[in-house]
Design a protein around this motif. Structure first.
Motif, PDB file in Angstrom:
ATOM      1  N   THR A  71       4.759  -2.426  -1.632  1.00 46.07           N
ATOM      2  CA  THR A  71       4.850  -2.632  -0.186  1.00 46.07           C
ATOM      3  C   THR A  71       3.517  -2.471   0.527  1.00 46.07           C
ATOM      4  O   THR A  71       3.414  -2.777   1.714  1.00 46.07           O
ATOM      5  CB  THR A  71       5.870  -1.660   0.433  1.00 46.07           C
ATOM      6  N   LYS A  72       2.501  -1.972  -0.176  1.00 44.51           N
ATOM      7  CA  LYS A  72       1.185  -1.827   0.457  1.00 44.51           C
ATOM      8  C   LYS A  72       0.104  -1.850  -0.607  1.00 44.51           C
ATOM      9  O   LYS A  72       0.189  -1.136  -1.609  1.00 44.51           O
ATOM     10  CB  LYS A  72       1.103  -0.522   1.254  1.00 44.51           C
ATOM     11  N   VAL A  73      -0.904  -2.699  -0.383  1.00 42.33           N
ATOM     12  CA  VAL A  73      -2.110  -2.699  -1.210  1.00 42.33           C
ATOM     13  C   VAL A  73      -3.255  -2.312  -0.289  1.00 42.33           C
ATOM     14  O   VAL A  73      -3.599  -3.034   0.640  1.00 42.33           O
ATOM     15  CB  VAL A  73      -2.370  -4.080  -1.844  1.00 42.33           C
ATOM     16  N   LYS A  78      -8.542   4.672   2.473  1.00 42.14           N
ATOM     17  CA  LYS A  78      -7.527   4.566   3.521  1.00 42.14           C
ATOM     18  C   LYS A  78      -6.176   5.153   3.132  1.00 42.14           C
ATOM     19  O   LYS A  78      -5.400   5.546   4.006  1.00 42.14           O
ATOM     20  CB  LYS A  78      -7.330   3.096   3.912  1.00 42.14           C
ATOM     21  N   ILE A  79      -5.884   5.202   1.839  1.00 39.60           N
ATOM     22  CA  ILE A  79      -4.533   5.576   1.438  1.00 39.60           C
ATOM     23  C   ILE A  79      -4.180   6.993   1.877  1.00 39.60           C
ATOM     24  O   ILE A  79      -3.027   7.271   2.239  1.00 39.60           O
ATOM     25  CB  ILE A  79      -4.331   5.398  -0.081  1.00 39.60           C
ATOM     26  N   GLY A  80      -5.162   7.897   1.906  1.00 38.77           N
ATOM     27  CA  GLY A  80      -4.905   9.262   2.358  1.00 38.77           C
ATOM     28  C   GLY A  80      -4.467   9.300   3.811  1.00 38.77           C
ATOM     29  O   GLY A  80      -3.524  10.016   4.177  1.00 38.77           O
ATOM     30  N   GLN A  81      -5.140   8.524   4.659  1.00 41.20           N
ATOM     31  CA  GLN A  81      -4.789   8.462   6.075  1.00 41.20           C
ATOM     32  C   GLN A  81      -3.383   7.905   6.259  1.00 41.20           C
ATOM     33  O   GLN A  81      -2.606   8.391   7.093  1.00 41.20           O
ATOM     34  CB  GLN A  81      -5.801   7.586   6.828  1.00 41.20           C
ATOM     35  N   GLU A  84      -0.788  10.476   5.207  1.00 37.54           N
ATOM     36  CA  GLU A  84      -0.661  11.491   6.248  1.00 37.54           C
ATOM     37  C   GLU A  84       0.191  10.987   7.407  1.00 37.54           C
ATOM     38  O   GLU A  84       1.041  11.711   7.937  1.00 37.54           O
ATOM     39  CB  GLU A  84      -2.041  11.901   6.769  1.00 37.54           C
ATOM     40  N   ALA A  85      -0.044   9.735   7.799  1.00 38.30           N
ATOM     41  CA  ALA A  85       0.726   9.154   8.899  1.00 38.30           C
ATOM     42  C   ALA A  85       2.207   9.055   8.539  1.00 38.30           C
ATOM     43  O   ALA A  85       3.085   9.315   9.375  1.00 38.30           O
ATOM     44  CB  ALA A  85       0.170   7.772   9.245  1.00 38.30           C
ATOM     45  N   SER A  86       2.484   8.694   7.293  1.00 39.68           N
ATOM     46  CA  SER A  86       3.873   8.599   6.845  1.00 39.68           C
ATOM     47  C   SER A  86       4.545   9.969   6.812  1.00 39.68           C
ATOM     48  O   SER A  86       5.689  10.122   7.239  1.00 39.68           O
ATOM     49  CB  SER A  86       3.940   7.956   5.449  1.00 39.68           C
ATOM     50  N   LEU A  87       3.820  10.978   6.287  1.00 43.70           N
ATOM     51  CA  LEU A  87       4.366  12.328   6.221  1.00 43.70           C
ATOM     52  C   LEU A  87       4.664  12.875   7.612  1.00 43.70           C
ATOM     53  O   LEU A  87       5.672  13.571   7.820  1.00 43.70           O
ATOM     54  CB  LEU A  87       3.380  13.252   5.506  1.00 43.70           C
ATOM     55  N   ALA A  88       3.798  12.554   8.574  1.00 47.75           N
ATOM     56  CA  ALA A  88       3.980  13.030   9.947  1.00 47.75           C
ATOM     57  C   ALA A  88       4.958  12.164  10.729  1.00 47.75           C
ATOM     58  O   ALA A  88       5.290  12.494  11.872  1.00 47.75           O
ATOM     59  CB  ALA A  88       2.626  13.069  10.655  1.00 47.75           C
ATOM     60  N   ASP A  94       4.401   3.378   8.038  1.00 45.78           N
ATOM     61  CA  ASP A  94       5.362   2.959   7.027  1.00 45.78           C
ATOM     62  C   ASP A  94       6.016   4.180   6.385  1.00 45.78           C
ATOM     63  O   ASP A  94       5.404   5.249   6.303  1.00 45.78           O
ATOM     64  CB  ASP A  94       4.668   2.125   5.946  1.00 45.78           C
ATOM     65  N   PRO A  95       7.254   4.025   5.907  1.00 40.31           N
ATOM     66  CA  PRO A  95       7.910   5.140   5.215  1.00 40.31           C
ATOM     67  C   PRO A  95       7.133   5.525   3.958  1.00 40.31           C
ATOM     68  O   PRO A  95       6.448   4.694   3.358  1.00 40.31           O
ATOM     69  CB  PRO A  95       9.286   4.565   4.849  1.00 40.31           C
ATOM     70  N   MET A  96       7.229   6.796   3.566  1.00 37.27           N
ATOM     71  CA  MET A  96       6.569   7.252   2.350  1.00 37.27           C
ATOM     72  C   MET A  96       7.046   6.449   1.151  1.00 37.27           C
ATOM     73  O   MET A  96       8.248   6.201   1.003  1.00 37.27           O
ATOM     74  CB  MET A  96       6.856   8.727   2.107  1.00 37.27           C
TER      75      MET A  96
END
Length: 233
Positions: A71-73, A78-81, A84-88, A94-96
């Motif tokens: 669902t994401k490449v 960037k993947i860490g950011q 973090e956005a998904s966790l918050a 996007d969902p985790m």
């Protein structure tokens, strides 16, 4: 790498639900489970990871009842950011994903409680197939949570014909490439010998800089937030 990918995709982050909580698999090929995946292998026009996922879906996944949906490449920076956005649960995030590729600091972001502990997945014999130093880099709270999926040593390719000419004129040998300091000294000689041509081209300069720092004895390159530790001597 294919073997590791296969293990990764079969077990995923839904390990307990699919395998770990029962002696019998709950998977059903007629009612497949779909796992979402984010990865960072998208620099090529046709991502090799997407090829592996498609192959898995048509073979092992089809047989066992698992479908991997990429669902994401993204990329490693960037993947860490995005995690973090998904966790918050930030607006628009996007969902985790069930699966993601990243580094140990990404595993710290996600948390041990949300990660597969690979020590529980592989047998000791299978774990021994990995390079110890690669495994050491993936330890969080004494647990292996970051599997060295595509980790590698630096590979140095040499044009033998050109090097033979260079070696004959300068007496430089392959023994002069044992350390990065020696490589850079040889590169200087080659630059002078070839009237301004470079000795080598780095694939990923940042990875090479990190490898050089480790070779010089750096043991705390990153701080607890995953950034470079500028205070290290």
């Amino acid at each position: 790498m294919k073997k590791v990918i296969k293990y990764l995709l079969v077990f995923g982050l839904s390990l307990c639900n699919l395998y770990g909580c029962s002696s019998k698999s709950l998977l059903d090929k007629d009612n497949p489970v779909t796992l979402t995946m984010w990865h960072v292998y998208g620099e090529q026009v046709n991502s090799p990871m997407n090829q592996l996922v498609a192959e898995f879906n048509e073979t092992e996944g089809k047989e066992k009842g698992i479908i991997i949906n990429v669902t994401k490449v993204t990329n490693a920076s960037k993947i860490g950011q995005e995690l973090e956005a998904s966790l918050a649960k930030e607006p628009g995030a996007d969902p985790m994903p069930d699966l993601y590729t990243g580094h140990i600091h990404n595993a710290r972001q996600v948390g041990l409680e949300n990660s597969v502990v690979w020590d529980d997945v592989f047998t000791k014999k299978e774990i021994n197939n990995f390079v110890d130093e690669f495994l050491d880099a993936g330890i969080l709270e004494d647990k292996l949570v970051d599997l060295p999926l595509s980790k590698s040593t630096i590979v140095f390719f040499m044009n033998g014909t050109q090097f033979k000419k260079f070696s004959n004129d300068t007496q430089v040998t392959l023994n002069d490439f044992e350390t990065w300091d020696q490589v850079f000294k040889v590169a200087e000689k080659y630059y002078e010998w070839s009237n301004g041509k470079p000795l080598c081209c780095f694939d990923y300069v940042l990875n090479s800089v990190e490898s050089y720092a480790i070779a010089l004895g750096s043991k705390h390159m990153f701080n607890e937030n995953g950034w470079y530790n500028t205070l290290e001597n």
